[in-house]
Scaffold this motif. Structure first.
Motif, short mmCIF file in Angstrom:
data_model
loop_
_atom_site.label_atom_id
_atom_site.label_comp_id
_atom_site.label_asym_id
_atom_site.label_seq_id
_atom_site.Cartn_x
_atom_site.Cartn_y
_atom_site.Cartn_z
N UNK A 179 37.68 43.54 33.31
CA UNK A 179 37.09 42.46 33.96
C UNK A 179 37.30 42.42 35.40
N UNK A 180 38.51 43.02 36.11
CA UNK A 180 38.02 43.15 37.56
C UNK A 180 36.95 43.66 37.73
N UNK B 123 45.43 35.60 40.18
CA UNK B 123 46.02 34.43 39.68
C UNK B 123 47.07 35.27 38.65
N UNK B 124 46.88 36.97 38.55
CA UNK B 124 48.43 37.17 37.83
C UNK B 124 49.16 37.56 38.38
N UNK B 125 48.95 37.66 39.75
CA UNK B 125 50.10 38.45 40.87
C UNK B 125 50.82 37.27 40.87
N UNK B 126 50.46 35.22 41.25
CA UNK B 126 50.75 34.76 41.76
C UNK B 126 51.83 33.92 40.37
N UNK B 177 45.72 45.85 39.11
CA UNK B 177 44.23 45.11 39.50
C UNK B 177 44.05 44.67 41.39
N UNK B 178 45.15 44.78 41.77
CA UNK B 178 45.11 44.70 43.28
C UNK B 178 44.91 45.85 43.80
#
Lengths: 252, 252
Positions: A179-180, B123-126, B177-178
């Motif tokens: 998705x990313x 969003x996932x990290x937070x 993701x990062x």
């Protein structure tokens, strides 16, 4: 006591299973909406072939895989062998749909001259898929046909169970990476302006995480595990006593 | 029998714990090598402030968090309360380091005029960080100070244990993701040519996945769970019998 009424499922299980299905269906709808509304739709032709990939992978590696894992919790009153066959069929279908999804992205990359297998998404996704196929083959060989001895099954089963949850988690992670990638390739500038496509795709990501969490929770609750039916317990004891290491069919 | 020799850990546990630490350290080295060799290093100044973020998050939300989860498996012969305090301290340190990491990226974004919290990574990290803080506070309140009744602890503990593993998994996913975001922002074109930076960062991703898998495997092996020490068992039975719902200290 074949005539005795079998007890209903443990309290709470049905609600969590229903929640998992709602989340899974919402993720499928969000995937369809994203690809349909913002990416031109899904087709095995031209530029739309690349869109077959995310659609197949969410259907297969998240929804079908997750539901295959839930079979033993949901069909707790059916014969073990029936549950086992359904478990293998759902995982097998997931594997086939996932292979179509991977073929789609390889063809789409090939047509556009994009290199294969360079991204972290592709590394994680391919690792998940290969290990998923290995796990399916091992599961089939150990538990269905030809079936292994009690001792071997007993040693492999915990690894099979852990591997099942781990592969679902890795698959969800690979989807989030995909998705990313798609967002940064397609709407890099407007993504940071909270473009609706970005918010929708992020929401899809959260739905996939939530599906994985709820399925993982159901699978790891000790008191929700499928207890052996009375007739299985008796049968399994008989076989163990009589054969000591031989391979009975229909018991894991 | 306070004088009796306590048995060694179960076979295999030490090897898996050693493997987890090797993978965790390799991930830290890979993070340092990536940021040092290709991203100019890590500092709380100018453009390098953004690099504080990935470094802190890998240290805190993967390595420290993972090791905090392993405390009960590794220090199985120590008093429960000591293990509990170490568990809380490691998670608390992880939380502090993670807050520094988040402050770094918010400051770096603010300086460059980049929007906050628009990506799936954020969003996932937070979500992981906020739930991690909530989990820490609940764990502290239920199990350390002031401590809850036996009944409440018993009801919350399975959720606390599941939440711990789930948060490690979500944290690893957020890191992946990062990594993907950083690579697509910085070396989008050469990434698909298998640039060494891309291969190194992908390898870091796989190391994080492997660390998560090994820690998850250790935590979910039933026979590797910490058994209560003989004196804890006796004490706990006494308390249960005597107080029926009162809150004893030092037992979970």
């Amino acid at each position: 006591m074949p005539g005795a009424p079998r007890p209903a499922g443990p309290p709470g299980l049905s609600a969590y299973v229903a929640l998992s299905q709602l989340l899974g269906l919402a993720a499928l709808v969000a995937t369809g909406a994203w690809l349909g509304r913002y990416r031109g739709g899904v087709a095995w032709a031209g530029g739309l072939r690349a869109n077959v990939h995310p659609f197949c992978m969410v259907v297969a590696m998240v929804f079908l895989q997750g539901d295959a894992l839930l079979v033993y919790r949901v069909f707790r009153k059916e014969a073990k062998r029936s549950a086992k066959v359904l478990h293998a069929l759902l995982h097998g279908s997931a594997l086939l749909v996932a292979l179509v999804g991977v073929a789609a992205i390889f063809e789409a990359h090939g047509e556009k001259g994009i290199a294969h297998m360079y991204s972290l998404h592709s590394w994680c996704g391919m690792a998940a898929l290969v290990l998923y196929a290995v796990q399916w083959l091992l599961g089939f060989g150990f538990f269905l046909f030809p079936g292994a001895t009690f001792a071997l099954r007993g040693r492999y089963k915990p690894l099979h169970v852990f591997g099942g949850v781990a592969l679902l988690v890795l698959s969800v992670a690979a989807c989030l990476l995909g998705i990313t990638e798609m967002l940064l390739f397609n709407i890099r500038d407007s993504y940071s302006q909270f473009a609706p496509e970005g918010v929708l795709a992020n929401t899809l990501g959260l739905l996939l995480v939530a599906f994985g969490l709820v399925v993982g929770y159901i699978l790891t609750r000790d008191d929700w595990k499928r207890p052996p039916l009375p007739e299985e317990l008796a049968l399994s004891m008989d076989f163990k006593t009589l054969t000591e290491g031989e391979s009975p069919s229909g018991s894991q």
